[in-house]
Design a protein around this motif. Structure first.
Motif, PDB file in Angstrom:
ATOM      1  N   PRO A   1       0.330  -1.168  -0.434  1.00 36.81           N
ATOM      2  CA  PRO A   1      -0.255   0.164   0.200  1.00 36.81           C
ATOM      3  C   PRO A   1       0.606   1.347  -0.227  1.00 36.81           C
ATOM      4  O   PRO A   1       2.001   1.542   0.352  1.00 36.81           O
ATOM      5  CB  PRO A   1      -0.824  -0.091   1.148  1.00 36.81           C
ATOM      6  CG  PRO A   1      -0.710  -1.111   2.073  1.00 36.81           C
ATOM      7  CD  PRO A   1       0.573  -1.843   1.599  1.00 36.81           C
ATOM      8  N   VAL A   2       0.331   2.616  -0.228  1.00 31.20           N
ATOM      9  CA  VAL A   2       0.729   3.452  -0.448  1.00 31.20           C
ATOM     10  C   VAL A   2       0.914   4.178   0.787  1.00 31.20           C
ATOM     11  O   VAL A   2       0.043   3.911   1.736  1.00 31.20           O
ATOM     12  CB  VAL A   2      -0.042   4.349  -1.610  1.00 31.20           C
ATOM     13  CG1 VAL A   2       0.512   6.254  -1.323  1.00 31.20           C
ATOM     14  CG2 VAL A   2       0.591   4.323  -2.885  1.00 31.20           C
ATOM     15  N   ALA A   3       2.181   4.552   1.198  1.00 27.59           N
ATOM     16  CA  ALA A   3       2.122   5.004   2.376  1.00 27.59           C
ATOM     17  C   ALA A   3       1.446   6.893   2.659  1.00 27.59           C
ATOM     18  O   ALA A   3       1.401   7.022   1.535  1.00 27.59           O
ATOM     19  CB  ALA A   3       4.015   4.700   3.015  1.00 27.59           C
ATOM     20  N   PRO A   4       1.471   6.643   3.789  1.00 23.83           N
ATOM     21  CA  PRO A   4       0.832   7.963   4.361  1.00 23.83           C
ATOM     22  C   PRO A   4       1.518   9.132   3.716  1.00 23.83           C
ATOM     23  O   PRO A   4       1.477  10.485   3.657  1.00 23.83           O
ATOM     24  CB  PRO A   4       0.564   8.070   5.654  1.00 23.83           C
ATOM     25  CG  PRO A   4       0.251   6.429   6.156  1.00 23.83           C
ATOM     26  CD  PRO A   4       1.561   6.254   5.407  1.00 23.83           C
ATOM     27  N   ASP A   5       3.321   9.228   3.374  1.00 23.56           N
ATOM     28  CA  ASP A   5       4.203  10.458   3.660  1.00 23.56           C
ATOM     29  C   ASP A   5       4.257  10.006   2.543  1.00 23.56           C
ATOM     30  O   ASP A   5       5.515  10.456   1.735  1.00 23.56           O
ATOM     31  CB  ASP A   5       5.182  10.852   4.917  1.00 23.56           C
ATOM     32  CG  ASP A   5       6.394   9.412   5.140  1.00 23.56           C
ATOM     33  OD1 ASP A   5       5.108   8.004   4.499  1.00 23.56           O
ATOM     34  OD2 ASP A   5       6.323   9.813   5.512  1.00 23.56           O
ATOM     35  N   GLU A   6       3.875   9.446   1.542  1.00 21.65           N
ATOM     36  CA  GLU A   6       4.444   8.919   0.141  1.00 21.65           C
ATOM     37  C   GLU A   6       4.957   9.858  -1.208  1.00 21.65           C
ATOM     38  O   GLU A   6       6.004  10.102  -1.321  1.00 21.65           O
ATOM     39  CB  GLU A   6       3.921   7.551  -0.248  1.00 21.65           C
ATOM     40  CG  GLU A   6       5.050   7.072  -1.514  1.00 21.65           C
ATOM     41  CD  GLU A   6       4.731   5.793  -2.144  1.00 21.65           C
ATOM     42  OE1 GLU A   6       5.145   4.705  -3.154  1.00 21.65           O
ATOM     43  OE2 GLU A   6       3.689   4.817  -0.944  1.00 21.65           O
ATOM     44  N   PHE A   7       3.789  10.455  -1.090  1.00 21.73           N
ATOM     45  CA  PHE A   7       3.353  11.886  -1.436  1.00 21.73           C
ATOM     46  C   PHE A   7       3.357  13.365  -1.006  1.00 21.73           C
ATOM     47  O   PHE A   7       4.230  13.899  -2.070  1.00 21.73           O
ATOM     48  CB  PHE A   7       2.512  11.563  -2.518  1.00 21.73           C
ATOM     49  CG  PHE A   7       2.527   9.956  -3.349  1.00 21.73           C
ATOM     50  CD1 PHE A   7       3.083   9.675  -4.500  1.00 21.73           C
ATOM     51  CD2 PHE A   7       1.278   8.809  -3.022  1.00 21.73           C
ATOM     52  CE1 PHE A   7       3.380   9.072  -5.436  1.00 21.73           C
ATOM     53  CE2 PHE A   7       1.443   8.222  -4.023  1.00 21.73           C
ATOM     54  CZ  PHE A   7       2.158   7.661  -5.021  1.00 21.73           C
ATOM     55  N   SER A   8       3.673  13.408  -0.221  1.00 22.91           N
ATOM     56  CA  SER A   8       4.113  14.412   0.949  1.00 22.91           C
ATOM     57  C   SER A   8       5.107  15.144  -0.120  1.00 22.91           C
ATOM     58  O   SER A   8       4.753  16.549   0.874  1.00 22.91           O
ATOM     59  CB  SER A   8       3.424  14.070   2.062  1.00 22.91           C
ATOM     60  OG  SER A   8       4.219  13.540   2.890  1.00 22.91           O
ATOM     61  N   VAL A   9       6.551  14.740  -0.085  1.00 23.50           N
ATOM     62  CA  VAL A   9       7.991  14.837   0.075  1.00 23.50           C
ATOM     63  C   VAL A   9       7.088  16.595  -1.223  1.00 23.50           C
ATOM     64  O   VAL A   9       7.946  17.200  -1.529  1.00 23.50           O
ATOM     65  CB  VAL A   9       8.859  14.005  -0.298  1.00 23.50           C
ATOM     66  CG1 VAL A   9       8.902  13.355   0.897  1.00 23.50           C
ATOM     67  CG2 VAL A   9       8.408  12.898  -1.487  1.00 23.50           C
ATOM     68  N   TRP A  10       6.597  16.063  -2.532  1.00 22.95           N
ATOM     69  CA  TRP A  10       6.236  16.880  -3.022  1.00 22.95           C
ATOM     70  C   TRP A  10       4.673  17.759  -3.209  1.00 22.95           C
ATOM     71  O   TRP A  10       4.543  18.540  -4.519  1.00 22.95           O
ATOM     72  CB  TRP A  10       5.743  16.240  -4.653  1.00 22.95           C
ATOM     73  CG  TRP A  10       6.384  14.913  -5.163  1.00 22.95           C
ATOM     74  CD1 TRP A  10       6.998  13.691  -4.628  1.00 22.95           C
ATOM     75  CD2 TRP A  10       7.977  15.150  -5.714  1.00 22.95           C
ATOM     76  NE1 TRP A  10       7.806  12.950  -5.057  1.00 22.95           N
ATOM     77  CE2 TRP A  10       8.227  13.965  -5.682  1.00 22.95           C
ATOM     78  CE3 TRP A  10       8.302  15.979  -6.549  1.00 22.95           C
ATOM     79  CZ2 TRP A  10       9.532  13.814  -6.525  1.00 22.95           C
ATOM     80  CZ3 TRP A  10       9.563  15.741  -6.954  1.00 22.95           C
ATOM     81  CH2 TRP A  10      10.377  15.148  -7.546  1.00 22.95           C
ATOM     82  N   GLU A  11       4.424  18.253  -2.503  1.00 25.42           N
ATOM     83  CA  GLU A  11       3.641  18.494  -2.442  1.00 25.42           C
ATOM     84  C   GLU A  11       3.982  20.578  -2.428  1.00 25.42           C
ATOM     85  O   GLU A  11       3.248  21.342  -3.296  1.00 25.42           O
ATOM     86  CB  GLU A  11       2.851  18.703  -0.568  1.00 25.42           C
ATOM     87  CG  GLU A  11       1.632  17.536  -0.068  1.00 25.42           C
ATOM     88  CD  GLU A  11       1.677  17.269   0.996  1.00 25.42           C
ATOM     89  OE1 GLU A  11       1.603  18.218   1.938  1.00 25.42           O
ATOM     90  OE2 GLU A  11       0.612  16.752   1.586  1.00 25.42           O
ATOM     91  N   ASP A  12       5.213  20.646  -1.729  1.00 25.84           N
ATOM     92  CA  ASP A  12       5.777  22.279  -1.924  1.00 25.84           C
ATOM     93  C   ASP A  12       6.127  21.904  -3.611  1.00 25.84           C
ATOM     94  O   ASP A  12       6.450  23.426  -4.173  1.00 25.84           O
ATOM     95  CB  ASP A  12       6.767  22.557  -1.333  1.00 25.84           C
ATOM     96  CG  ASP A  12       6.598  22.238   0.718  1.00 25.84           C
ATOM     97  OD1 ASP A  12       5.291  22.662   0.658  1.00 25.84           O
ATOM     98  OD2 ASP A  12       7.443  22.148   1.517  1.00 25.84           O
TER      99      ASP A  12
END
Length: 77
Positions: A59-70
């Motif tokens: 499964p996708v980790a909760p913070d997997e895509f958050s590094v791209w939010e900025d």
């Protein structure tokens, strides 16, 4: 090309004949195209199921895509 003998329900043959008449084709050409489309759909569904199973296993980790939010630019600024 090879010739195949197939059996269809009467109501399906009636519908088939209506469609081939409207589309100015014949039973064989219509059936060939329908089978090509059905086979493509079969493989597409298999691929979707393969992807689904992969995400269930990993499964996708909760913070997997958050590094791209900025980095995201939504064009509303």
């Amino acid at each position: 090309m090879r010739t195949l003998q197939m059996t269809f329900d009467d109501d399906l043959v009636i519908e088939l004949d209506q469609v081939v008449q409207e589309s100015h084709t014949n039973r064989s050409a219509f059936t060939r195209e329908a089978l090509r489309m059905a086979i493509a759909l079969y493989y597409q569904r298999k691929l979707i199921e393969k992807h689904r199973a992969g995400y269930l296993r990993h499964p996708v980790a909760p913070d997997e895509f958050s590094v791209w939010e900025d980095e995201q630019a939504w064009g509303d600024e």
